[in-house]
Design a protein around this motif. Structure first.
Motif, PDB file in Angstrom:
ATOM      1  N   ILE A 186       0.855  -1.183   0.000  1.00 58.51           N
ATOM      2  CA  ILE A 186       0.000   0.000   0.000  1.00 58.51           C
ATOM      3  C   ILE A 186       0.894   1.236   0.000  1.00 58.51           C
ATOM      4  CG2 ILE A 186      -0.195   0.157   2.528  1.00 58.51           C
ATOM      5  CD1 ILE A 186      -3.194   0.919   2.024  1.00 58.51           C
ATOM      6  N   GLY A 187       0.464   2.265  -0.713  1.00 59.89           N
ATOM      7  CA  GLY A 187       1.302   3.452  -0.802  1.00 59.89           C
ATOM      8  C   GLY A 187       0.494   4.702  -1.080  1.00 59.89           C
ATOM      9  N   ARG A 188       1.199   5.831  -1.071  1.00 56.46           N
ATOM     10  CA  ARG A 188       0.574   7.123  -1.315  1.00 56.46           C
ATOM     11  C   ARG A 188       1.290   7.818  -2.464  1.00 56.46           C
ATOM     12  NH1 ARG A 188      -0.680  11.924   3.108  1.00 56.46           N
ATOM     13  NH2 ARG A 188      -2.756  12.431   2.296  1.00 56.46           N
ATOM     14  N   VAL A 189       0.507   8.346  -3.390  1.00 54.32           N
ATOM     15  CA  VAL A 189       1.061   8.956  -4.596  1.00 54.32           C
ATOM     16  C   VAL A 189       1.846  10.216  -4.240  1.00 54.32           C
ATOM     17  CG1 VAL A 189       0.515   9.974  -6.835  1.00 54.32           C
ATOM     18  CG2 VAL A 189      -0.831   8.025  -5.985  1.00 54.32           C
ATOM     19  N   LYS A 194       3.499   9.792 -14.883  1.00 54.21           N
ATOM     20  CA  LYS A 194       4.269  10.018 -16.095  1.00 54.21           C
ATOM     21  C   LYS A 194       4.102   8.798 -16.983  1.00 54.21           C
ATOM     22  CE  LYS A 194       7.730  13.018 -13.939  1.00 54.21           C
ATOM     23  NZ  LYS A 194       9.176  13.212 -13.635  1.00 54.21           N
ATOM     24  N   GLU A 195       3.318   8.989 -18.043  1.00 48.72           N
ATOM     25  CA  GLU A 195       2.957   7.898 -18.945  1.00 48.72           C
ATOM     26  C   GLU A 195       2.278   6.788 -18.145  1.00 48.72           C
ATOM     27  OE1 GLU A 195       6.470   6.853 -21.072  1.00 48.72           O
ATOM     28  OE2 GLU A 195       6.496   8.725 -22.217  1.00 48.72           O
ATOM     29  N   ASP A 196       2.904   5.611 -18.054  1.00 47.81           N
ATOM     30  CA  ASP A 196       2.260   4.500 -17.347  1.00 47.81           C
ATOM     31  C   ASP A 196       2.881   4.244 -15.983  1.00 47.81           C
ATOM     32  OD1 ASP A 196       4.681   3.644 -18.306  1.00 47.81           O
ATOM     33  OD2 ASP A 196       3.992   1.618 -18.788  1.00 47.81           O
ATOM     34  N   LYS A 197       3.715   5.162 -15.496  1.00 42.40           N
ATOM     35  CA  LYS A 197       4.389   4.985 -14.216  1.00 42.40           C
ATOM     36  C   LYS A 197       3.978   6.064 -13.226  1.00 42.40           C
ATOM     37  CE  LYS A 197       7.122   1.462 -15.227  1.00 42.40           C
ATOM     38  NZ  LYS A 197       7.088   0.179 -14.481  1.00 42.40           N
ATOM     39  N   ILE A 198       4.119   5.715 -11.952  1.00 43.16           N
ATOM     40  CA  ILE A 198       3.832   6.690 -10.905  1.00 43.16           C
ATOM     41  C   ILE A 198       4.735   6.399  -9.715  1.00 43.16           C
ATOM     42  CG2 ILE A 198       2.027   5.376  -9.705  1.00 43.16           C
ATOM     43  CD1 ILE A 198       0.466   8.065  -9.594  1.00 43.16           C
ATOM     44  N   ARG A 199       5.115   7.446  -9.005  1.00 44.43           N
ATOM     45  CA  ARG A 199       5.977   7.291  -7.829  1.00 44.43           C
ATOM     46  C   ARG A 199       5.128   7.341  -6.565  1.00 44.43           C
ATOM     47  NH1 ARG A 199      11.820   9.981  -7.340  1.00 44.43           N
ATOM     48  NH2 ARG A 199      12.069   8.327  -8.894  1.00 44.43           N
ATOM     49  N   ILE A 200       5.346   6.369  -5.694  1.00 44.11           N
ATOM     50  CA  ILE A 200       4.590   6.310  -4.445  1.00 44.11           C
ATOM     51  C   ILE A 200       5.538   6.194  -3.257  1.00 44.11           C
ATOM     52  CG2 ILE A 200       2.633   5.166  -5.566  1.00 44.11           C
ATOM     53  CD1 ILE A 200       3.563   2.568  -4.084  1.00 44.11           C
ATOM     54  N   GLU A 201       5.019   6.538  -2.094  1.00 46.40           N
ATOM     55  CA  GLU A 201       5.731   6.271  -0.851  1.00 46.40           C
ATOM     56  C   GLU A 201       5.069   5.080  -0.178  1.00 46.40           C
ATOM     57  OE1 GLU A 201       7.512   8.486   3.105  1.00 46.40           O
ATOM     58  OE2 GLU A 201       5.963   9.501   1.918  1.00 46.40           O
ATOM     59  N   HIS A 202       5.869   4.131   0.226  1.00 44.73           N
ATOM     60  CA  HIS A 202       5.372   2.900   0.824  1.00 44.73           C
ATOM     61  C   HIS A 202       4.928   3.139   2.269  1.00 44.73           C
ATOM     62  CE1 HIS A 202       6.323  -1.437   2.325  1.00 44.73           C
ATOM     63  NE2 HIS A 202       5.061  -1.322   1.976  1.00 44.73           N
ATOM     64  N   TRP A 203       3.711   2.687   2.580  1.00 47.51           N
ATOM     65  CA  TRP A 203       3.184   2.737   3.939  1.00 47.51           C
ATOM     66  C   TRP A 203       2.864   1.318   4.393  1.00 47.51           C
ATOM     67  CZ3 TRP A 203       1.202   7.357   6.704  1.00 47.51           C
ATOM     68  CH2 TRP A 203       1.614   8.554   6.103  1.00 47.51           C
ATOM     69  N   ILE A 204       2.851   1.111   5.692  1.00 47.29           N
ATOM     70  CA  ILE A 204       2.577  -0.216   6.242  1.00 47.29           C
ATOM     71  C   ILE A 204       1.566  -0.103   7.378  1.00 47.29           C
ATOM     72  CG2 ILE A 204       4.829  -1.181   5.621  1.00 47.29           C
ATOM     73  CD1 ILE A 204       5.763  -0.642   8.475  1.00 47.29           C
ATOM     74  N   GLN A 205       0.998  -1.235   7.750  1.00 50.25           N
ATOM     75  CA  GLN A 205       0.042  -1.235   8.856  1.00 50.25           C
ATOM     76  C   GLN A 205       0.778  -1.072  10.178  1.00 50.25           C
ATOM     77  OE1 GLN A 205      -2.575  -4.627   8.851  1.00 50.25           O
ATOM     78  NE2 GLN A 205      -3.830  -3.869  10.533  1.00 50.25           N
ATOM     79  N   LEU A 221      -2.365   3.158   9.253  1.00 49.22           N
ATOM     80  CA  LEU A 221      -1.193   3.184   8.387  1.00 49.22           C
ATOM     81  C   LEU A 221      -0.127   4.137   8.914  1.00 49.22           C
ATOM     82  CD1 LEU A 221      -3.179   3.395   5.050  1.00 49.22           C
ATOM     83  CD2 LEU A 221      -1.864   1.411   5.816  1.00 49.22           C
ATOM     84  N   LYS A 222       1.117   3.724   8.744  1.00 54.39           N
ATOM     85  CA  LYS A 222       2.253   4.587   9.062  1.00 54.39           C
ATOM     86  C   LYS A 222       3.288   4.436   7.954  1.00 54.39           C
ATOM     87  CE  LYS A 222       4.866   1.181  11.780  1.00 54.39           C
ATOM     88  NZ  LYS A 222       5.514   0.883  13.085  1.00 54.39           N
ATOM     89  N   LYS A 223       4.185   5.404   7.854  1.00 52.21           N
ATOM     90  CA  LYS A 223       5.205   5.362   6.818  1.00 52.21           C
ATOM     91  C   LYS A 223       6.183   4.218   7.063  1.00 52.21           C
ATOM     92  CE  LYS A 223       5.227  10.276   5.604  1.00 52.21           C
ATOM     93  NZ  LYS A 223       6.057  11.499   5.507  1.00 52.21           N
ATOM     94  N   CYS A 224       6.586   3.585   5.976  1.00 49.47           N
ATOM     95  CA  CYS A 224       7.621   2.555   6.070  1.00 49.47           C
ATOM     96  C   CYS A 224       8.969   3.248   6.226  1.00 49.47           C
ATOM     97  CB  CYS A 224       7.605   1.687   4.817  1.00 49.47           C
ATOM     98  SG  CYS A 224       8.936   0.467   4.756  1.00 49.47           S
ATOM     99  N   GLY A 225       9.768   2.773   7.148  1.00 49.47           N
ATOM    100  CA  GLY A 225      11.066   3.388   7.402  1.00 49.47           C
ATOM    101  C   GLY A 225      12.175   2.878   6.512  1.00 49.47           C
ATOM    102  N   GLY A 226      11.824   2.036   5.537  1.00 49.54           N
ATOM    103  CA  GLY A 226      12.834   1.473   4.645  1.00 49.54           C
ATOM    104  C   GLY A 226      12.760  -0.040   4.629  1.00 49.54           C
ATOM    105  N   CYS A 227      12.642  -0.622   3.440  1.00 45.49           N
ATOM    106  CA  CYS A 227      12.556  -2.080   3.317  1.00 45.49           C
ATOM    107  C   CYS A 227      12.974  -2.475   1.908  1.00 45.49           C
ATOM    108  CB  CYS A 227      11.134  -2.558   3.621  1.00 45.49           C
ATOM    109  SG  CYS A 227       9.923  -2.045   2.376  1.00 45.49           S
ATOM    110  N   GLU A 228      12.716  -3.732   1.534  1.00 45.89           N
ATOM    111  CA  GLU A 228      13.133  -4.220   0.220  1.00 45.89           C
ATOM    112  C   GLU A 228      12.335  -3.597  -0.920  1.00 45.89           C
ATOM    113  OE1 GLU A 228      11.516  -5.832   2.515  1.00 45.89           O
ATOM    114  OE2 GLU A 228      10.247  -7.465   1.758  1.00 45.89           O
ATOM    115  N   VAL A 229      11.249  -2.885  -0.602  1.00 37.44           N
ATOM    116  CA  VAL A 229      10.422  -2.259  -1.634  1.00 37.44           C
ATOM    117  C   VAL A 229      11.140  -1.096  -2.300  1.00 37.44           C
ATOM    118  CG1 VAL A 229       8.353  -0.848  -2.012  1.00 37.44           C
ATOM    119  CG2 VAL A 229       8.208  -2.951  -0.665  1.00 37.44           C
TER     120      VAL A 229
END
Length: 300
Positions: A186-189, A194-205, A221-229
């Motif tokens: 789950i993420g937030r735009v 841009k065309e068929d891509k979009i940048r999101i920030e990863h959030w987690i439960q 939901l809270k922001k992910c502090g960094g992971c394999e995503v």
């Protein structure tokens, strides 16, 4: 005229029984077990059943309902359906299959309040008695998990996934299947597509108790502090020590969700997190099309 009246009576009785087939085709209830009140047709069918007789009415259409998985009448007895309020709660709601009450991946039971998104059930107020009974039957330990017993787990089960993604805007919430890690996120735009891509920030439960399943915890939901995503690392403007988990994803795999701010940069989703993620997984694999799995009534 009499034929039309008879067909209407059959459909009304079918709705009360929660059967996906006409009572003329599937009747197996004796008179002593009959729970339907004030219905002459039901009493006649019960008497015929007790005497090993059946009705064959030429030209009468059999209202067979198709499209769902695991009919309710196959896992609950006639008495259970009536004595536990299941018939009263679901009559006239077009709910005939357990799959209509399940998450989109067919593994977990939906939250009661989330049923409003795919059925005509009014979920305001207290949880209905019929839903509590169904939950007790399907789930091993409802206090620890929404996951249903193995015998009742179904395949992908899309009813209400919005497959069209139009007008994605900054700060919109989405779920998507992430190819690199092989699971939905789950993420937030963060910026305009841009065309068929979009940048999101990863959030987690945000989980408060690691001893019980996330499925029974609040969808906070809270922001992910960094992971394999992460495919891009961007330092948070408010702090030089925190790293934001950023990913570039394909728009076509996204499913829109809604979430509202609560406090301290936390948000609460309007549906269970497990359902929001399951919808994205179903859309990605494309194993079930909307047209194939929407409950439809077909007259045979």
């Amino acid at each position: 005229m009499m034929k039309d009246i008879f067909e209407i009576d059959c459909k009304q009785l079918q709705s009360e029984l929660l059967s996906n087939k006409s009572p003329l085709a599937t009747w197996n209830i004796s008179l002593k077990d009959l729970q339907v009140k004030h219905c002459l047709l039901a009493r006649v069918l019960a008497l015929l059943y007790d005497n090993m007789l059946t009705i064959k009415s030429s030209g009468v259409k059999v209202n067979q309902i198709q499209g769902g998985l695991l009919p309710i009448v196959e896992i609950y007895t006639h008495k259970e359906i009536f004595l536990n309020g299941i018939s009263k709660g679901l009559k006239g709601k077009n709910v005939y299959f357990v799959s209509q009450l399940m998450s989109s991946d067919g593994i977990r039971l939906q939250r009661y309040k989330d049923l409003k998104y795919r059925t005509k059930i009014n979920t305001q107020g207290r949880i209905s008695r019929w839903f509590k009974f169904i939950k007790t039957k399907l789930i091993e330990d409802p206090l620890k998990s929404k996951k249903v017993k193995t015998d009742y787990q179904l395949g992908y089960n899309i009813y209400s996934v919005n497959t069209k993604i139009d007008n994605l805007k900054i700060k919109n919430w989405i779920t998507t299947f992430h190819n690199q890690i092989g699971k939905p996120i789950i993420g937030r735009v963060l910026n305009k597509p841009k065309e068929d891509k979009i940048r999101i920030e990863h959030w987690i439960q945000d989980l408060e108790n690691d001893q019980i399943s996330p499925s029974v915890q609040l969808p906070i939901l809270k922001k992910c502090g960094g992971c394999e995503v992460k495919t891009n690392q961007i330092r948070n403007k408010r702090s030089n020590t925190k790293v934001r988990c950023i990913a570039d994803i394909s728009i076509e795999n996204c499913v829109k969700v809604n979430a509202n701010s609560i406090q301290n940069d936390h948000y609460i989703a309007d549906m269970a997190i497990y359902e929001a993620l399951a919808q994205a997984e179903c859309k990605y694999y494309g194993k079930t099309s909307m047209n194939e799995r929407i409950i439809e009534k077909k007259l045979i």
